[in-house]
Design a protein around this motif. Structure first.
Motif, PDB file in Angstrom:
ATOM      1  N   CYS A 228      -5.248  49.812  50.818  1.00 12.59           N
ATOM      2  CA  CYS A 228      -6.649  49.586  50.439  1.00 12.59           C
ATOM      3  C   CYS A 228      -6.991  48.106  50.445  1.00 12.59           C
ATOM      4  O   CYS A 228      -8.095  47.711  50.859  1.00 12.59           O
ATOM      5  CB  CYS A 228      -6.911  50.186  49.062  1.00 12.59           C
ATOM      6  N   CYS A 230      -5.606  45.786  52.354  1.00 13.45           N
ATOM      7  CA  CYS A 230      -5.726  45.357  53.759  1.00 13.45           C
ATOM      8  C   CYS A 230      -7.073  45.763  54.345  1.00 13.45           C
ATOM      9  O   CYS A 230      -7.708  44.974  55.076  1.00 13.45           O
ATOM     10  CB  CYS A 230      -4.588  45.956  54.580  1.00 13.45           C
ATOM     11  N   GLU A 231      -7.516  46.940  54.020  1.00 12.13           N
ATOM     12  CA  GLU A 231      -8.815  47.391  54.524  1.00 12.13           C
ATOM     13  C   GLU A 231      -9.937  46.519  53.989  1.00 12.13           C
ATOM     14  O   GLU A 231     -10.874  46.159  54.713  1.00 12.13           O
ATOM     15  CB  GLU A 231      -9.025  48.857  54.132  1.00 12.13           C
ATOM     16  N   GLU A 234      -9.880  42.984  55.751  1.00 15.98           N
ATOM     17  CA  GLU A 234     -10.432  43.024  57.106  1.00 15.98           C
ATOM     18  C   GLU A 234     -11.951  43.132  57.086  1.00 15.98           C
ATOM     19  O   GLU A 234     -12.643  42.468  57.865  1.00 15.98           O
ATOM     20  CB  GLU A 234      -9.823  44.189  57.883  1.00 15.98           C
ATOM     21  N   SER A 235     -12.484  43.963  56.186  1.00 16.54           N
ATOM     22  CA  SER A 235     -13.947  44.098  56.110  1.00 16.54           C
ATOM     23  C   SER A 235     -14.597  42.808  55.620  1.00 16.54           C
ATOM     24  O   SER A 235     -15.673  42.417  56.107  1.00 16.54           O
ATOM     25  CB  SER A 235     -14.307  45.263  55.187  1.00 16.54           C
TER      26      SER A 235
END
Length: 603
Positions: A228, A230-231, A234-235
């Motif tokens: 979560c 990492c997501e 990136e966003s």
């Protein structure tokens, strides 16, 4: 005396020779007339005898291989697998050379035959000889049938063939049992020296249960929220990049044109899902850049034999005459010499003064420009987030620190990259810690290719494989140990262990990485790296590796290049080699004492 007629070759190749040509060439009437012309037969008999001799030798070779198999264990060790791969590569190259030589000989023979047919007046090469009774065999003798003459003339070859066949069968039937069981003590000792498999070399290795327990308590709990995180990272970086693009679009003057930012890509341990405690708060993001409109990046690569894989990025003006003619939205500053020459000079001088040293893109200047742009972009998106953003100083990457009110923080490192052709190989702004480069040197990075490889392994491997778990356990144990006295930084890095893992993922079937084989595969990785330390040789996974999947977009010249030794500095520096061996020995000690030692100092 038999006459040699030029039509023998044509008949042997299934062609009909004109009657007048045969008569004029041989001085007699052709077959079916009053005089009979006999065609040469000894040449074809010699060819047939040679063919039978070759067949006999080939048969003996096949029989020897069939009846003398190499008695090896069903369990193939890594050395045997490596040798088999090298043999397969060498045989494929030899087969390719034989095919080329065969095609060349066939082409030369066809041209020679066409020339002979032309000079002999063969104008009916499209006719077939099948079904014609007046053709006969090209090696037919007087008073004998064609096939019978051929069989009698090569009777000794057939006898030799049968004799060797009977001899081999009888000999193997008599010696089969003794040949399988009779092996000398020296041979048995030699077989025992070579490890049958790599996971039986380390004694007192922890059990499967001990490894699972360590992973659950000291790895799994730490990385539970890593996907979560990492997501989100990136966003968030995507949001910043989009804000930077909006700032770039506000620039209308060509004198202020700057490189454009491409979509970012998460790289490194956290995004490859093998992160440990130290990687849960550090995230690397690759941000590719492309030249502005009207300019182009020319990559000038250094000679790899010098020991550094890096290159320079030359900034040049680009011709956009086609776009100018088709769309009319740009002006080619290269081929307009009137009023636009001064504008071109100002544009080039502005780019070179801001981002270049001479005509080459400068790493420090480019990173500083990007850092300033990110700071301005944060002002546009800060209202969306509930943390404070700071930009710690750095000359090779744009570092971001996210501080939350709870005291938690995240470290993000944005690395600029220039893509090499249409591959996933980049020239990046950040150099490895061991390398000292100039400001115009951009190191070569294969991080995106390695990320794709591990992603493909995760896609095609069975569920719940243990390859990433092995790497996480090793790195977690390595983090717990202290460096040897006098060592400024460890010699063995996470990249060395990752390289060993990727090599083994190619060598071993993916079905051998099941959870039940965690202990065996963990020993494989340690054995592989330990052998590399002893030999001072650890090859780069991507450079010079011909067994890479074709789905990895890497230039062919990298596949065919000479392998790069990641332990070359250990060859040149004996002190560093001694330190690396000490680090590896300390790691093995921690692995053997796994149930007790890590638990005492983990917190």
């Amino acid at each position: 005396m038999l006459q040699v007629g030029p039509g023998a070759d044509c008949l042997a190749r299934g062609k009909v020779l004109p009657r007048q040509a045969i008569a004029s060439a041989g001085g007699r009437e052709p077959l079916g007339s009053a005089g009979h012309t006999w065609f040469p037969w000894w040449t074809d008999e010699l060819d047939a005898e040679a063919s039978m001799a070759v067949l006999s030798l080939l048969f003996l070779a096949v029989m020897y291989v069939v009846h003398h198999p190499l008695m090896v264990s069903d369990r193939m060790d890594l050395d045997t697998l490596a040798r088999s791969r090298q043999l397969e590569k060498r045989m494929s190259e030899e087969m390719r050379q034989l095919e080329i030589e065969f095609e060349e000989r066939k082409r030369v023979a066809d041209q020679k035959q066409k020339a002979e047919n032309f000079w002999r007046g063969d104008t009916s090469s499209d006719q077939l000889v099948l079904g014609r009774k007046d053709m006969g065999w090209p090696f037919q003798d007087e008073g004998q049938e064609g096939p019978l003459s051929w069989m009698l003339g090569n009777l000794w070859n057939a006898g030799l063939f049968c004799l060797f066949l009977i001899f081999e069968l009888l000999r193997q039937n008599m010696q089969h049992e003794p040949a399988f069981d009779s092996s000398s003590d020296e041979e048995e000792e030699e077989v025992r020296v070579v490890p049958v498999t790599s996971y039986n070399w380390l004694t007192d290795f922890p059990s499967q249960e001990a490894l699972e327990s360590f992973y659950k308590h000291y790895v799994q709990n730490v990385i539970r929220d890593l996907p979560c995180t990492c997501e989100f990272v990136e966003s968030f970086v995507d949001d910043l990049i989009e804000a930077c693009r909006a700032l770039n679009r506000q620039v209308v003057s060509p004198q202020e044109a700057r490189p454009q930012l491409e979509d970012c890509l998460g790289i490194g341990a956290a995004f490859e899902k093998w992160g440990t405690l130290h990687e849960t708060q550090k995230f690397d993001i690759l941000v590719p850049i492309v030249p502005p409109q009207g300019s182009t990046f020319v990559l000038e690569m250094r000679d790899p034999s010098l020991g550094r894989r890096c290159g320079n990025v030359l900034v040049e003006s680009e011709c956009v005459c086609k776009r100018e003619k088709l769309l009319g939205d740009v002006l080619c500053l290269v081929h307009h010499h009137n009023d636009h020459s001064a504008l071109l000079g100002k544009c080039n001088s502005s780019i070179k003064a801001t981002l270049c040293t001479g005509s080459h893109l400068d790493v420090c200047k480019t990173v500083q420009w990007f850092r300033n742009m990110v700071g301005n972009a944060w002002a546009l998106v800060a209202h969306k987030y509930d943390f404070q953003l700071s930009l710690p100083p750095s000359t090779t990457s744009c570092k971001l620190r996210l501080d939350y009110r709870s005291g938690r923080f995240l470290s993000i490192r944005l690395v600029l990259g220039v893509q090499r052709e249409d591959t996933l190989v980049y020239l990046v702004s950040r150099a490895p810690d061991q390398e000292q480069l100039t400001s115009v040197d951009w190191p070569e990075s294969f991080a995106a290719c390695e990320h794709l490889f591990l992603k493909l392994v995760g896609r095609f491997a069975p569920e719940n494989t243990c390859h990433l778990k092995c790497l996480q356990i090793i790195l977690s144990l390595q983090d717990l140990q202290s460096s040897p006295q006098g060592a400024s930084r460890p010699i063995l890095t996470s990249y060395h262990f990752k390289t060993a893992l990727m090599h083994l993922l190619l060598w071993l079937p993916l079905t051998d990485w099941q959870q039940s084989m965690l202990s065996q595969r963990l020993q494989d990785i340690l054995w592989f790296l330990g052998r590399g330390l002893q030999q001072r040789s650890l090859h780069h996974f991507l450079i010079g590796n011909n067994f890479l999947p074709l789905t990895i977009p890497i230039p062919k010249k990298f596949r065919n290049a000479e392998p790069v030794n990641l332990f070359q500095h250990l060859v040149l520096n004996p002190m560093a080699h001694s330190q690396a061996l000490e680090e590896f020995h300390n790691l093995l000690t921690r692995v053997k004492a796994l149930p007790c030692a890590p638990l005492a100092g983990a917190h």
